[in-house]
Motif scaffolding. Structure first.
Motif, short mmCIF file in Angstrom:
data_model
loop_
_atom_site.label_atom_id
_atom_site.label_comp_id
_atom_site.label_asym_id
_atom_site.label_seq_id
_atom_site.Cartn_x
_atom_site.Cartn_y
_atom_site.Cartn_z
N LEU A 136 0.98 3.62 -3.33
CA LEU A 136 0.22 4.94 -3.09
C LEU A 136 0.93 6.62 -2.98
O LEU A 136 1.49 7.26 -4.40
N LEU A 147 -4.27 -1.07 -6.39
CA LEU A 147 -4.59 -1.03 -4.68
C LEU A 147 -5.78 -1.78 -5.06
O LEU A 147 -6.51 -2.32 -3.81
N ILE A 157 0.76 -0.98 -0.34
CA ILE A 157 -0.11 -0.20 -0.01
C ILE A 157 1.01 1.38 -0.08
O ILE A 157 0.67 2.60 -0.64
N THR A 158 2.16 1.14 0.79
CA THR A 158 2.40 2.11 0.50
C THR A 158 3.39 2.71 -0.35
O THR A 158 3.49 3.57 -0.91
N ILE A 161 -2.95 3.19 -9.76
CA ILE A 161 -4.33 2.88 -9.23
C ILE A 161 -4.80 1.22 -9.16
O ILE A 161 -5.36 1.35 -8.42
N SER A 208 9.48 5.08 -2.21
CA SER A 208 8.86 3.63 -2.92
C SER A 208 10.02 2.77 -3.03
O SER A 208 10.29 1.37 -2.93
N ILE A 225 1.08 6.64 -7.23
CA ILE A 225 -0.01 7.07 -6.85
C ILE A 225 1.40 9.29 -7.14
O ILE A 225 0.57 10.24 -8.16
N ALA A 226 1.54 9.03 -6.56
CA ALA A 226 1.85 10.62 -6.30
C ALA A 226 2.95 11.16 -6.92
O ALA A 226 2.52 12.43 -7.66
#
Length: 400
Positions: A288, A390, A284-285, A387, A323, A291-292
């Motif tokens: 995300l 996820l 998840i880290t 995305i 990441s 995505i950033a």
């Protein structure tokens, strides 16, 4: 201090010294080509000279990292890179500065770096306990990030005040120091294949490595994601200098400041991931953060102000630095030791294939289509791509 901590600290020192010279030369060569030609075609050729040798050597480098003495592999690679860098320094001393010489030396340096990387990645789980791998990777990333803050500034200064051949000589000296530290102070335990003196069967070993990668649920999907993402990354990664030169101006200080801000972001991200460690679910880290990175890349596609632009690069660098240690630590913890070199070589191979593929599209297009528009659209693609995983519950279970 525990024994493994002393060992990894000494190992990191040797790699940091090696990184110093290599990074200076990398920036110097890129700026020499970019500012000297301002040609997307020349940059595309440079990228191909970097990645095609890596494409060819990666399968063999992974096998060597799994079968041979990893310390000697790293030393051999460092000395090869130092030797060819010495050659180009001598040629430049005699005012032989044709662009094709840069390309040939880049090919050989790429071969050395391809041998070096999987060996280094395979050493960490050989020394570090599983539960500490992400934090150690965070420290390693922090060192790289700090170098990305300081070395572009140093490279820009040196590029402006001394002949390029003297910068090349710095790399030769740092390589000799790094090799000396490895030889005298770093003692690595023998891994299983090295201890058993297993025979290398290249075709068979490469096949087994590929079979392992494609059958491993987490590894295969992360590699597929990384491949697609890196195709899109080609635009901001390799066209940034041209974008800066065309939109803001071709001054060296702009490139130095850009890299310094990017490195500062990576350094901050390294501190965050080393102290925090990420969410309990590491994937998840990881997603995300990607995505950033995609959202940040969209911002790079709207370069209305130089200081806004380098500020966005700081944010992108921060999330890249969060990441990367997560990914490397997960792979080191989840992959069986006898396959770790080959798995990292496949990661390198996918990066090697994906970036040139992206550059083959974005490079020539950048002389026709607006660079900023291409970077904006690539950022949109990155965010959407990050995305999708996820919503894969089975994949996310692998993050614990």
């Amino acid at each position: 201090m525990e024994n493994w901590k002393k060992k990894i600290a000494t190992f990191l020192i040797s790699q940091t010294v090696s990184l110093l010279g290599s990074t200076l030369v990398m920036y110097t060569i890129m700026w020499y080509i970019t500012l000297g030609t301002q040609s997307a075609l020349m940059m595309t050729i440079y990228v191909l000279c970097t990645f095609i040798p890596s494409l060819i050597m990666s399968p063999f480098a992974g096998v060597w990292a799994d079968r041979l003495n990893r310390k000697m592999l790293m030393i051999t690679a460092d000395l090869l890179i130092a030797f060819v860098t010495l050659i180009i320094a001598v040629l430049f001393f005699f005012d032989i500065k044709d662009i094709w010489i840069i390309f040939i030396i880049t090919v050989i340096r790429s071969i050395g770096q391809t041998i070096h990387h999987p060996a280094v990645s395979a050493v960490y789980p050989q020394i570090v306990p599983k539960e500490s791998l992400v934090k150690v990777q965070g420290i390693s990333q922090g060192i790289s990030s700090a170098s990305m803050v300081l070395l572009p500034l140093l490279a820009g200064l040196l590029f402006s005040i001394i002949p390029i051949e003297y910068v090349f000589m710095i790399d030769v000296v740092t390589a000799v120091i790094a090799v000396s530290v490895l030889l005298k102070f770093v003692k690595l335990p023998k891994h299983k294949a090295e201890e058993n003196k297993e025979e290398i069967k290249y075709l068979d070993d490469i096949k087994k490595g590929l079979k392992y990668v494609f059958s491993h649920y987490l590894v295969f999907r992360i590699i597929l994601f990384g491949f697609l993402f890196m195709v899109l990354v080609a635009a901001p990664s390799f066209l940034t200098y041209l974008q800066v030169a065309r939109v803001f101006g071709p001054e060296t200080w702009r490139l130095s400041l850009l890299e310094a801000f990017f490195g500062t972001g990576m350094f901050i991200g390294s501190i965050i991931i080393t102290t925090w460690g990420g969410f309990k679910n590491k994937l998840i880290t990881f997603f995300l953060a990607y995505i950033a990175i995609g959202i940040g890349t969209m911002g790079l596609g709207i370069p209305f102000n130089f200081y806004f632009y380098i500020g966005v690069w700081l944010v992108v660098g921060l999330f890249i630095s969060i990441s990367n240690p997560i990914l490397v630590g997960l792979i080191q913890a989840k992959v069986e030791p006898e396959f770790i070199g080959r798995v990292f070589s496949v990661f390198g191979l996918m990066n090697t294939i994906s970036l040139p593929l992206g550059m083959l599209v974005f490079g020539p297009l950048s002389d026709i289509v607006d660079i900023s528009l291409m970077i904006l659209l690539s950022g949109v693609g990155m965010a959407i791509l990050a995305i999708i995983p996820l919503i894969n519950k089975r994949l996310l279970k692998e993050g614990f």
